[in-house]
Design a protein around this motif. Structure first.
Motif, PDB file in Angstrom:
ATOM      1  N   SER A   8      -8.817  57.492 -10.851  1.00 40.82           N
ATOM      2  CA  SER A   8      -7.999  57.902 -12.213  1.00 40.82           C
ATOM      3  C   SER A   8      -7.037  56.549 -12.340  1.00 40.82           C
ATOM      4  CB  SER A   8      -7.121  59.278 -11.648  1.00 40.82           C
ATOM      5  OG  SER A   8      -6.143  59.191 -12.830  1.00 40.82           O
ATOM      6  N   ALA A   9      -6.995  56.391 -13.628  1.00 42.95           N
ATOM      7  CA  ALA A   9      -6.087  55.179 -14.227  1.00 42.95           C
ATOM      8  C   ALA A   9      -4.638  55.494 -13.831  1.00 42.95           C
ATOM      9  CB  ALA A   9      -6.349  54.929 -15.816  1.00 42.95           C
ATOM     10  N   LEU A  10      -4.440  56.900 -14.135  1.00 45.66           N
ATOM     11  CA  LEU A  10      -2.813  57.147 -13.943  1.00 45.66           C
ATOM     12  C   LEU A  10      -2.546  57.177 -12.671  1.00 45.66           C
ATOM     13  CD1 LEU A  10      -0.371  58.286 -15.135  1.00 45.66           C
ATOM     14  CD2 LEU A  10      -1.116  60.817 -15.024  1.00 45.66           C
ATOM     15  N   VAL A  11      -3.427  57.667 -11.708  1.00 44.49           N
ATOM     16  CA  VAL A  11      -3.038  57.606 -10.127  1.00 44.49           C
ATOM     17  C   VAL A  11      -2.791  55.857  -9.614  1.00 44.49           C
ATOM     18  CG1 VAL A  11      -3.894  58.088  -8.031  1.00 44.49           C
ATOM     19  CG2 VAL A  11      -4.098  59.791  -9.600  1.00 44.49           C
ATOM     20  N   GLN A  12      -3.774  55.128 -10.278  1.00 48.09           N
ATOM     21  CA  GLN A  12      -3.749  53.948  -9.999  1.00 48.09           C
ATOM     22  C   GLN A  12      -2.482  53.558 -10.597  1.00 48.09           C
ATOM     23  OE1 GLN A  12      -7.249  51.798 -11.166  1.00 48.09           O
ATOM     24  NE2 GLN A  12      -8.584  53.047 -10.081  1.00 48.09           N
ATOM     25  N   GLN A  13      -1.998  53.621 -11.703  1.00 51.90           N
ATOM     26  CA  GLN A  13      -0.877  52.931 -12.253  1.00 51.90           C
ATOM     27  C   GLN A  13       0.331  53.378 -11.473  1.00 51.90           C
ATOM     28  OE1 GLN A  13      -0.134  53.738 -16.473  1.00 51.90           O
ATOM     29  NE2 GLN A  13       0.814  51.844 -16.522  1.00 51.90           N
ATOM     30  N   SER A  14       0.333  54.833 -11.159  1.00 48.05           N
ATOM     31  CA  SER A  14       1.409  55.419 -10.455  1.00 48.05           C
ATOM     32  C   SER A  14       1.592  54.579  -9.016  1.00 48.05           C
ATOM     33  CB  SER A  14       1.254  56.973 -10.251  1.00 48.05           C
ATOM     34  OG  SER A  14       1.321  57.482 -11.471  1.00 48.05           O
ATOM     35  N   LEU A  15       0.687  54.464  -8.232  1.00 47.08           N
ATOM     36  CA  LEU A  15       0.613  53.891  -7.128  1.00 47.08           C
ATOM     37  C   LEU A  15       1.269  52.377  -7.127  1.00 47.08           C
ATOM     38  CD1 LEU A  15       0.052  54.056  -3.983  1.00 47.08           C
ATOM     39  CD2 LEU A  15      -2.381  53.717  -4.550  1.00 47.08           C
ATOM     40  N   LEU A  16       0.554  51.743  -8.236  1.00 44.22           N
ATOM     41  CA  LEU A  16       0.997  50.288  -8.270  1.00 44.22           C
ATOM     42  C   LEU A  16       2.589  50.036  -8.548  1.00 44.22           C
ATOM     43  CD1 LEU A  16      -0.369  47.525  -7.982  1.00 44.22           C
ATOM     44  CD2 LEU A  16      -0.481  47.506 -10.531  1.00 44.22           C
ATOM     45  N   ALA A  17       2.866  51.195  -9.526  1.00 46.74           N
ATOM     46  CA  ALA A  17       4.349  51.232  -9.800  1.00 46.74           C
ATOM     47  C   ALA A  17       5.221  51.295  -8.522  1.00 46.74           C
ATOM     48  CB  ALA A  17       4.613  52.198 -10.617  1.00 46.74           C
ATOM     49  N   CYS A  18       4.875  52.372  -7.528  1.00 50.49           N
ATOM     50  CA  CYS A  18       5.546  52.401  -6.328  1.00 50.49           C
ATOM     51  C   CYS A  18       5.541  51.409  -5.324  1.00 50.49           C
ATOM     52  CB  CYS A  18       4.930  53.746  -5.557  1.00 50.49           C
ATOM     53  SG  CYS A  18       5.262  55.415  -6.405  1.00 50.49           S
ATOM     54  N   PHE A  19       4.273  50.696  -5.377  1.00 48.99           N
ATOM     55  CA  PHE A  19       4.309  49.305  -4.569  1.00 48.99           C
ATOM     56  C   PHE A  19       5.257  48.274  -5.412  1.00 48.99           C
ATOM     57  CE2 PHE A  19      -0.182  50.232  -3.121  1.00 48.99           C
ATOM     58  CZ  PHE A  19       0.102  50.841  -2.078  1.00 48.99           C
ATOM     59  N   ALA A  20       5.345  48.312  -6.514  1.00 46.95           N
ATOM     60  CA  ALA A  20       6.380  47.228  -7.338  1.00 46.95           C
ATOM     61  C   ALA A  20       7.540  47.652  -7.014  1.00 46.95           C
ATOM     62  CB  ALA A  20       5.733  47.265  -8.735  1.00 46.95           C
ATOM     63  N   GLY A  21       8.023  48.933  -7.080  1.00 51.56           N
ATOM     64  CA  GLY A  21       9.568  49.266  -6.792  1.00 51.56           C
ATOM     65  C   GLY A  21       9.887  49.006  -5.424  1.00 51.56           C
ATOM     66  N   VAL A  22       8.984  49.021  -4.162  1.00 48.25           N
ATOM     67  CA  VAL A  22       9.309  48.810  -3.068  1.00 48.25           C
ATOM     68  C   VAL A  22       9.236  47.390  -3.045  1.00 48.25           C
ATOM     69  CG1 VAL A  22       8.709  49.017  -0.557  1.00 48.25           C
ATOM     70  CG2 VAL A  22       8.389  51.006  -2.202  1.00 48.25           C
ATOM     71  N   GLY A  23       8.321  46.626  -3.741  1.00 45.90           N
ATOM     72  CA  GLY A  23       8.509  45.410  -3.424  1.00 45.90           C
ATOM     73  C   GLY A  23       9.671  44.437  -3.802  1.00 45.90           C
ATOM     74  N   LEU A  24      10.034  45.022  -4.946  1.00 45.29           N
ATOM     75  CA  LEU A  24      11.401  44.517  -5.762  1.00 45.29           C
ATOM     76  C   LEU A  24      12.502  45.038  -4.982  1.00 45.29           C
ATOM     77  CD1 LEU A  24      10.701  44.453  -9.520  1.00 45.29           C
ATOM     78  CD2 LEU A  24      10.415  42.811  -7.789  1.00 45.29           C
ATOM     79  N   ALA A  25      12.773  46.189  -4.409  1.00 47.17           N
ATOM     80  CA  ALA A  25      13.728  46.626  -3.653  1.00 47.17           C
ATOM     81  C   ALA A  25      13.842  45.758  -2.278  1.00 47.17           C
ATOM     82  CB  ALA A  25      13.640  48.238  -3.225  1.00 47.17           C
ATOM     83  N   GLY A  26      12.575  45.474  -1.741  1.00 46.38           N
ATOM     84  CA  GLY A  26      12.531  44.605  -0.554  1.00 46.38           C
ATOM     85  C   GLY A  26      13.195  43.413  -0.846  1.00 46.38           C
ATOM     86  N   LEU A  27      12.741  42.908  -2.001  1.00 45.18           N
ATOM     87  CA  LEU A  27      13.363  41.298  -2.322  1.00 45.18           C
ATOM     88  C   LEU A  27      14.775  41.376  -2.331  1.00 45.18           C
ATOM     89  CD1 LEU A  27      12.542  38.615  -3.034  1.00 45.18           C
ATOM     90  CD2 LEU A  27      12.477  39.265  -5.473  1.00 45.18           C
TER      91      LEU A  27
END
Length: 422
Positions: A324-343
């Motif tokens: 699912s494109a939406l699931v993929q986008q949502s998962l990538l968005a969560c990763f990006a959120g954690v990545g920038l929060a980690g930075l």
């Protein structure tokens, strides 16, 4: 004196550990019987041309590769001395990684690491995503990391207990290391920015030698740029160049997650800048929903009109998690959120690792922002070129239970990559 002897003993032990692991993997895995992996089939061409055809302008400068002479030449010199087969060249990477660990250990000492902490830094070095694999094959990252570490070493030596002699010699040594790194790959630009900002925070206007050294190093890269007509050799310029693309920021924000996501946990635990952690997480999520990168992988590379290509650990997890494109986008968005929060978490924890914390934060930040003005392929492994001081941050900033969890997480990634490529 006794503390210095203890620390030296632990550094020797840490180095011995890395030697055992790297040569153990070399002899126990399938790498000695494998043909070219990753980009070896491209990178070894100019190296073997130098070995077989000798040194000339055509073989030493006008070769076709995304890496510069400072990566190609050392492997060619070593290959000429020790045999020049693919496995002979691969062992050069092993020794580069061991030398890099020694320099990292010196920086760790200056960053407050003591005794058994050096063993943990060595383990962190081995577990950094992709580092174990690249230490066993012919790729540009390991020699580049050694040069980057030498640049940091020159900087720390210069700013600690500064003298008139150091004030002259240290920036010169730093400039030499940066010039060599720039003639390997352009990624060192982010590191120079990090060192200049760190120098200014320490010395104010008196930091000007480091700024001048960085500018001079950049100017010395221009002749090769003019000869090649771009950042890389002509054949590969469609794959790597200047441009503008927000999707690169979206993807690299997500790719930051394995490297620095753990610092979001530590900063939240310490109640440091919770508002900024939340804001950066939301920004990362929003970034992916505004500019979702295309994670599909073309069957072949078109060198003249290449498709966007975002590839690595994060892309593999996202695309395999769901169709699912939406699931993929949502998962990538969560990763990006954690990545920038980690930075942001790295910034909040930076003081615990002295200079290494500040340099790591700014190098990763500038490196991430750098990709907003580039076009071409974007891989998770690019972050390794700015994340090489993270083992020090892990040891200095994280409590033991979080450190163990992070190392288990990274060990899983390292095991997967090792099984896939070696």
């Amino acid at each position: 004196m006794l503390d210095n002897q203890n620390n030296n003993s632990w550094i020797v032990s840490a180095t011995f550990l890395v030697v055992i692991v790297l040569f153990g993997i070399r002899w126990s895995s399938d790498i000695l019987t494998k043909g070219p992996v990753f980009d070896e089939k491209y990178i070894t061409v100019p190296i073997h041309n130098l070995i077989n055809e000798g040194w000339s302008v055509e073989t030493a400068i006008d070769f076709e590769e995304t890496k510069g002479p400072a990566m190609i030449w050392p492997y060619a010199i070593a290959g000429k001395l020790f045999g020049g087969t693919l496995n002979d060249l691969r062992v050069v990477s092993v020794w580069f990684s061991i030398l890099a660990l020694l320099v990292l250990s010196w920086i760790a000492l200056k960053s407050g690491v003591q005794k058994h902490g050096f063993l943990m830094v060595a383990i962190g070095w081995l577990l950094l995503p992709y580092n174990l694999v690249f230490s066993e094959i012919v790729m540009g990252e390991i020699s580049f990391l050694l040069l980057s570490l030498l640049a940091v070493m020159a900087f720390l030596w210069g700013v600690e207990h500064e003298t008139k002699t150091k004030r002259i010699i240290a920036p010169v040594l730093y400039c030499i290391a940066v010039v060599l790194a720039l003639h390997s790959r352009i990624h060192v630009v982010a590191l120079t920015g990090a060192i200049c900002v760190t120098a200014y925070s320490l010395q104010g206007i008196r930091s000007w030698p480091w700024w001048v050294a960085s500018v001079v190093a950049g100017l010395l890269r221009i002749p090769l740029w003019l000869r090649w007509g771009g950042l890389v050799s002509p054949e590969y310029q469609a794959l790597h160049g200047l441009g503008f693309r927000i999707e690169s920021l979206s993807y690299l924000a997500a790719a930051l997650f394995p490297f620095v996501g753990v610092f979001a946990i530590e900063a939240w635990r310490l109640a440091k800048g919770k508002m900024y952690l939340v804001a950066s997480f939301c920004f990362g999520v929003l970034l992916v929903f505004i500019a979702m990168p295309d994670l599909s992988i073309p069957e072949s590379i078109d060198f003249l009109n290449p498709n966007d290509r975002f590839q690595g650990i994060v892309a593999s997890v996202v695309t395999r998690s769901s169709s699912s494109a939406l699931v993929q986008q949502s998962l990538l968005a969560c990763f990006a959120g954690v990545g920038l929060a980690g930075l942001v978490g790295v910034w909040n924890c930076r003081a615990k690792a002295r200079y290494a914390g500040s340099i790591t934060f700014w190098a990763l930040t500038f490196g991430w922002l750098l990709y907003a003005v580039t076009r071409g392929f974007v891989f998770d492994r690019f972050l390794l070129t700015w994340a090489f001081l993270l083992p020090i941050m892990y040891v200095r900033a994280l409590p033991k239970w979080i450190l163990v969890g992070q190392y288990i997480f990274l060990a899983g990634i390292a095991a997967y990559l090792t099984a896939s490529w070696l």
